[in-house]
Scaffold this motif. Structure first.
Motif, mmCIF file in Angstrom:
data_model
loop_
_atom_site.group_PDB
_atom_site.id
_atom_site.type_symbol
_atom_site.label_atom_id
_atom_site.label_comp_id
_atom_site.label_asym_id
_atom_site.label_seq_id
_atom_site.Cartn_x
_atom_site.Cartn_y
_atom_site.Cartn_z
ATOM 1 N N VAL A 275 2.570 10.919 9.235
ATOM 2 C CA VAL A 275 2.639 10.290 8.058
ATOM 3 C C VAL A 275 1.364 9.504 8.279
ATOM 4 C CG1 VAL A 275 3.729 8.955 6.276
ATOM 5 C CG2 VAL A 275 5.173 10.451 7.833
ATOM 6 N N ALA A 276 0.307 9.888 7.584
ATOM 7 C CA ALA A 276 -0.883 9.045 7.541
ATOM 8 C C ALA A 276 -1.299 8.238 6.251
ATOM 9 C CB ALA A 276 -2.053 9.888 8.162
ATOM 10 N N GLY A 277 -1.621 7.356 6.733
ATOM 11 C CA GLY A 277 -1.973 6.350 5.699
ATOM 12 C C GLY A 277 -3.393 6.330 5.593
ATOM 13 N N VAL A 278 -4.087 6.378 4.389
ATOM 14 C CA VAL A 278 -5.520 6.128 4.275
ATOM 15 C C VAL A 278 -5.901 5.103 3.515
ATOM 16 C CG1 VAL A 278 -5.843 8.714 4.321
ATOM 17 C CG2 VAL A 278 -5.707 7.707 2.194
ATOM 18 N N LEU A 279 -7.164 4.659 3.682
ATOM 19 C CA LEU A 279 -7.533 3.216 3.179
ATOM 20 C C LEU A 279 -8.620 3.191 2.192
ATOM 21 C CD1 LEU A 279 -8.034 1.201 6.401
ATOM 22 C CD2 LEU A 279 -5.862 1.233 5.058
ATOM 23 N N THR A 280 -8.542 4.288 1.228
ATOM 24 C CA THR A 280 -9.451 4.629 0.144
ATOM 25 C C THR A 280 -8.621 4.598 -0.998
ATOM 26 O OG1 THR A 280 -8.654 7.116 0.528
ATOM 27 C CG2 THR A 280 -10.725 6.356 1.377
ATOM 28 N N GLY A 281 -7.412 3.706 -1.153
ATOM 29 C CA GLY A 281 -6.804 3.786 -2.288
ATOM 30 C C GLY A 281 -6.035 2.371 -2.488
ATOM 31 N N ALA A 282 -4.745 2.645 -2.904
ATOM 32 C CA ALA A 282 -4.249 1.485 -3.364
ATOM 33 C C ALA A 282 -3.746 0.433 -2.498
ATOM 34 C CB ALA A 282 -2.942 1.795 -4.468
ATOM 35 N N HIS A 283 -3.134 0.844 -1.332
ATOM 36 C CA HIS A 283 -2.677 0.043 -0.394
ATOM 37 C C HIS A 283 -3.301 -0.184 0.822
ATOM 38 C CE1 HIS A 283 1.413 0.691 -2.777
ATOM 39 N NE2 HIS A 283 0.596 -0.401 -3.644
ATOM 40 N N ASP A 284 -3.095 -1.335 1.338
ATOM 41 C CA ASP A 284 -3.794 -1.784 2.748
ATOM 42 C C ASP A 284 -2.875 -1.330 3.864
ATOM 43 O OD1 ASP A 284 -1.711 -3.692 3.245
ATOM 44 O OD2 ASP A 284 -2.843 -5.419 2.343
ATOM 45 N N GLU A 285 -3.602 -1.646 5.133
ATOM 46 C CA GLU A 285 -3.085 -1.137 6.308
ATOM 47 C C GLU A 285 -1.713 -1.715 6.691
ATOM 48 O OE1 GLU A 285 -4.347 -0.636 11.089
ATOM 49 O OE2 GLU A 285 -5.638 -1.936 9.634
ATOM 50 N N ASP A 286 -1.503 -2.921 6.343
ATOM 51 C CA ASP A 286 -0.236 -3.571 6.768
ATOM 52 C C ASP A 286 0.988 -3.064 5.734
ATOM 53 O OD1 ASP A 286 1.663 -5.706 7.582
ATOM 54 O OD2 ASP A 286 1.448 -6.375 5.434
ATOM 55 N N GLN A 287 0.683 -2.791 4.480
ATOM 56 C CA GLN A 287 1.607 -2.056 3.465
ATOM 57 C C GLN A 287 2.108 -0.732 4.089
ATOM 58 O OE1 GLN A 287 -0.837 -3.252 -0.084
ATOM 59 N NE2 GLN A 287 1.012 -3.635 -1.043
ATOM 60 N N LEU A 288 0.805 -0.017 4.309
ATOM 61 C CA LEU A 288 1.125 1.467 4.758
ATOM 62 C C LEU A 288 1.899 1.540 6.253
ATOM 63 C CD1 LEU A 288 -2.338 2.664 4.215
ATOM 64 C CD2 LEU A 288 -0.545 3.301 2.870
#
Length: 233
Positions: free
Chosen positions: A196-209
């Motif tokens: 489950v990969a979060g990306v930093l190009t949108g709405a939420h930051d690393e901590d939230q992801l």
């Protein structure tokens, strides 16, 4: 066709904020929709509702409007206004691919993976985005909440619908999900996806992801093919 035990044969990608750069169009379209229902721009009510829209990025839009406006009639009116406003912005050329997104999808497919694009928007808006980008034939399947029984994120339904419709893998742990919101992460986790990969190009930051279950956080979806290849090595 099933895949080998250590391979990620099904990849479910979010659209706005993950593969599609929309430059805050959700907020702009929301302001148009709210205005039509008498919510004044600059008012405390508008600010409070906009905060909720930001917090629930990735969720089915009709669900968001049901929460904000309480009754079904107003929610449907707001949703229709939102979809129209967003569609007009899309038609006006206000979206573009996230840099490297198309190439990443093509690389994933070339590696034998089935790629599905999912969204919290209605089908009419999803189709407008795909048409604007020339992506109608980019992937095997595209899904909106209505295609998965009506429940969007943070429910796992769209990820599981991707599995059921494609039959691409024989185990949910062989699914990789990527998105830019906490709800994308929750949806992937609840579906049992192995990555489950979060990306930093949108709405939420690393901590939230990370707090909502991201197994990895990437600068953008362009890094996903490399991540999957390393995971299988």
């Amino acid at each position: 066709m099933t895949t080998h035990d250590n391979s990620y044969g099904l990849v479910v990608l979010d659209m706005a904020g993950t593969t599609v750069a929309d430059g805050g169009l959700v907020e702009r379209a929301f302001s148009v929709a709210a205005g039509r229902l008498g919510v004044e721009a600059g008012s405390a009510d508008h600010a409070e509702k906009l905060d909720y829209v930001r917090a629930t990025m990735g969720e089915s839009k009709i669900s968001v409007f049901r929460h904000l406006f309480g009754n079904e009639d107003e929610a449907q009116r707001a949703n229709t206004a939102f979809e129209e406003a967003y569609g007009e912005l899309v038609d006006g050329g206000a979206i573009s691919p996230v840099p490297g997104a198309r190439e990443a999808v093509e690389e994933l497919r070339a590696a034998g993976r089935t790629v599905v694009l999912s969204t919290g928007f209605a089908r009419v808006t999803q189709d407008a985005i795909l048409a604007a980008l020339g992506w109608q034939d980019l992937v095997t399947l595209t899904l909106c909440p209505a295609d998965a029984g009506g429940r969007g994120r943070p429910y796992p339904d769209m990820v599981l619908a991707a599995l059921l419709r494609t039959g691409a893998v024989d185990d949910v742990r062989r699914i990789a999900v990527a998105g830019d919101t906490s709800y994308d992460m929750l949806s992937g986790v609840r579906a049992g996806a192995g990555i489950v990969a979060g990306v930093l190009t949108g709405a939420h930051d690393e901590d939230q992801l990370l707090r909502h279950g991201a197994t990895h956080v990437l600068g953008s979806v362009a890094e996903l093919p490399g991540l999957l290849a390393r995971a299988e090595a």
